[in-house]
Write a protein that holds these residues in place. Structure first.
Motif, PDB file in Angstrom:
ATOM      1  N   UNK A 116      -1.122 -79.486  11.591  1.00 43.71           N
ATOM      2  CA  UNK A 116      -0.559 -78.767  12.737  1.00 43.71           C
ATOM      3  C   UNK A 116      -1.055 -79.369  14.046  1.00 43.71           C
ATOM      4  N   UNK A 117      -2.339 -79.676  14.111  1.00 43.02           N
ATOM      5  CA  UNK A 117      -2.879 -80.298  15.327  1.00 43.02           C
ATOM      6  C   UNK A 117      -2.288 -81.690  15.540  1.00 43.02           C
ATOM      7  N   UNK A 118      -2.016 -82.407  14.463  1.00 42.83           N
ATOM      8  CA  UNK A 118      -1.350 -83.696  14.574  1.00 42.83           C
ATOM      9  C   UNK A 118       0.054 -83.549  15.144  1.00 42.83           C
ATOM     10  N   UNK A 119       0.740 -82.483  14.742  1.00 42.82           N
ATOM     11  CA  UNK A 119       2.074 -82.219  15.309  1.00 42.82           C
ATOM     12  C   UNK A 119       1.966 -81.867  16.788  1.00 42.82           C
ATOM     13  N   UNK A 156      -0.132 -85.936  27.999  1.00 40.69           N
ATOM     14  CA  UNK A 156      -0.906 -86.982  27.340  1.00 40.69           C
ATOM     15  C   UNK A 156      -2.326 -86.492  27.049  1.00 40.69           C
ATOM     16  N   UNK A 157      -2.916 -85.769  27.982  1.00 41.62           N
ATOM     17  CA  UNK A 157      -4.262 -85.230  27.775  1.00 41.62           C
ATOM     18  C   UNK A 157      -4.298 -84.308  26.560  1.00 41.62           C
ATOM     19  N   UNK A 158      -3.337 -83.388  26.466  1.00 46.42           N
ATOM     20  CA  UNK A 158      -3.298 -82.503  25.299  1.00 46.42           C
ATOM     21  C   UNK A 158      -3.067 -83.323  24.035  1.00 46.42           C
ATOM     22  N   UNK A 159      -2.197 -84.306  24.097  1.00 46.88           N
ATOM     23  CA  UNK A 159      -1.907 -85.139  22.938  1.00 46.88           C
ATOM     24  C   UNK A 159      -3.168 -85.818  22.412  1.00 46.88           C
ATOM     25  N   UNK A 160      -3.950 -86.395  23.308  1.00 47.99           N
ATOM     26  CA  UNK A 160      -5.180 -87.086  22.917  1.00 47.99           C
ATOM     27  C   UNK A 160      -6.200 -86.085  22.367  1.00 47.99           C
ATOM     28  N   UNK A 161      -6.342 -84.959  23.035  1.00 45.43           N
ATOM     29  CA  UNK A 161      -7.299 -83.951  22.584  1.00 45.43           C
ATOM     30  C   UNK A 161      -6.892 -83.395  21.216  1.00 45.43           C
ATOM     31  N   UNK A 162      -5.612 -83.109  21.034  1.00 44.95           N
ATOM     32  CA  UNK A 162      -5.142 -82.572  19.753  1.00 44.95           C
ATOM     33  C   UNK A 162      -5.334 -83.587  18.624  1.00 44.95           C
ATOM     34  N   UNK A 163      -5.163 -84.872  18.919  1.00 45.76           N
ATOM     35  CA  UNK A 163      -5.393 -85.913  17.901  1.00 45.76           C
ATOM     36  C   UNK A 163      -6.857 -85.918  17.484  1.00 45.76           C
ATOM     37  N   UNK A 164      -7.763 -85.777  18.441  1.00 44.28           N
ATOM     38  CA  UNK A 164      -9.194 -85.703  18.132  1.00 44.28           C
ATOM     39  C   UNK A 164      -9.477 -84.488  17.251  1.00 44.28           C
ATOM     40  N   UNK A 165      -8.925 -83.334  17.632  1.00 40.58           N
ATOM     41  CA  UNK A 165      -9.135 -82.114  16.836  1.00 40.58           C
ATOM     42  C   UNK A 165      -8.559 -82.276  15.437  1.00 40.58           C
ATOM     43  N   UNK A 166      -7.395 -82.890  15.336  1.00 40.34           N
ATOM     44  CA  UNK A 166      -6.772 -83.117  14.033  1.00 40.34           C
ATOM     45  C   UNK A 166      -7.686 -83.961  13.144  1.00 40.34           C
ATOM     46  N   UNK A 167      -8.236 -85.021  13.712  1.00 40.18           N
ATOM     47  CA  UNK A 167      -9.148 -85.887  12.958  1.00 40.18           C
ATOM     48  C   UNK A 167     -10.390 -85.118  12.514  1.00 40.18           C
ATOM     49  N   UNK A 168     -10.925 -84.255  13.383  1.00 38.03           N
ATOM     50  CA  UNK A 168     -12.108 -83.452  13.036  1.00 38.03           C
ATOM     51  C   UNK A 168     -11.777 -82.488  11.904  1.00 38.03           C
ATOM     52  N   UNK A 169     -10.650 -81.804  12.002  1.00 42.05           N
ATOM     53  CA  UNK A 169     -10.263 -80.852  10.955  1.00 42.05           C
ATOM     54  C   UNK A 169     -10.079 -81.586   9.623  1.00 42.05           C
TER      55      UNK A 169
END
Length: 115
Positions: free
Chosen positions: A27-30, A95-108
């Motif tokens: 979901x965070x990746x999306x 873009x900021x949200x996109x980068x942050x969400x990608x980081x969160x996705x990787x952590x999850x």
């Protein structure tokens, strides 16, 4: 805002913890993908809300250090959700949200142990 929240919750909680964390990562990746590309802010808002609930339904079942990081993510997701209508009008914010969400996705995904 989220249709069928209870149905999603029931289905989500049937999965074992690693799969739930993997679902959160997806979901965070999306969020990451849609935030950067979508012209419709409601798509991102729905995904932000979904991720927030996934954390709510999962954090208590994780180790304390993971739960703390998930709750921190959830707080930031809530702030993004509240500001998204305005923030979505600016490419830099998307873009900021996109980068942050990608980081969160990787952590999850790391938390899930599925990677």
């Amino acid at each position: 805002m989220m249709p069928n929240k209870e149905k999603l919750r029931e289905r989500y909680l049937r999965d074992p913890l690693p799969r739930r964390l993997g679902g959160l990562a997806a979901t965070l990746g999306r969020v990451s993908s849609v935030a950067r590309k979508s012209s419709d802010p409601t798509n991102v808002a729905r995904l932000l809300e979904e991720a927030k609930y996934m954390i709510e339904w999962t954090a208590a079942d994780t180790k304390p250090e993971i739960a703390a990081e998930l709750v921190s993510m959830q707080t930031l997701l809530s702030l993004w959700l509240r500001a998204w209508d305005d923030a979505s009008q600016f490419k830099a914010q998307r873009v900021l949200l996109s980068v942050q969400a990608k980081f969160w996705s990787d952590r999850a995904l790391d938390f899930s142990g599925l990677a």
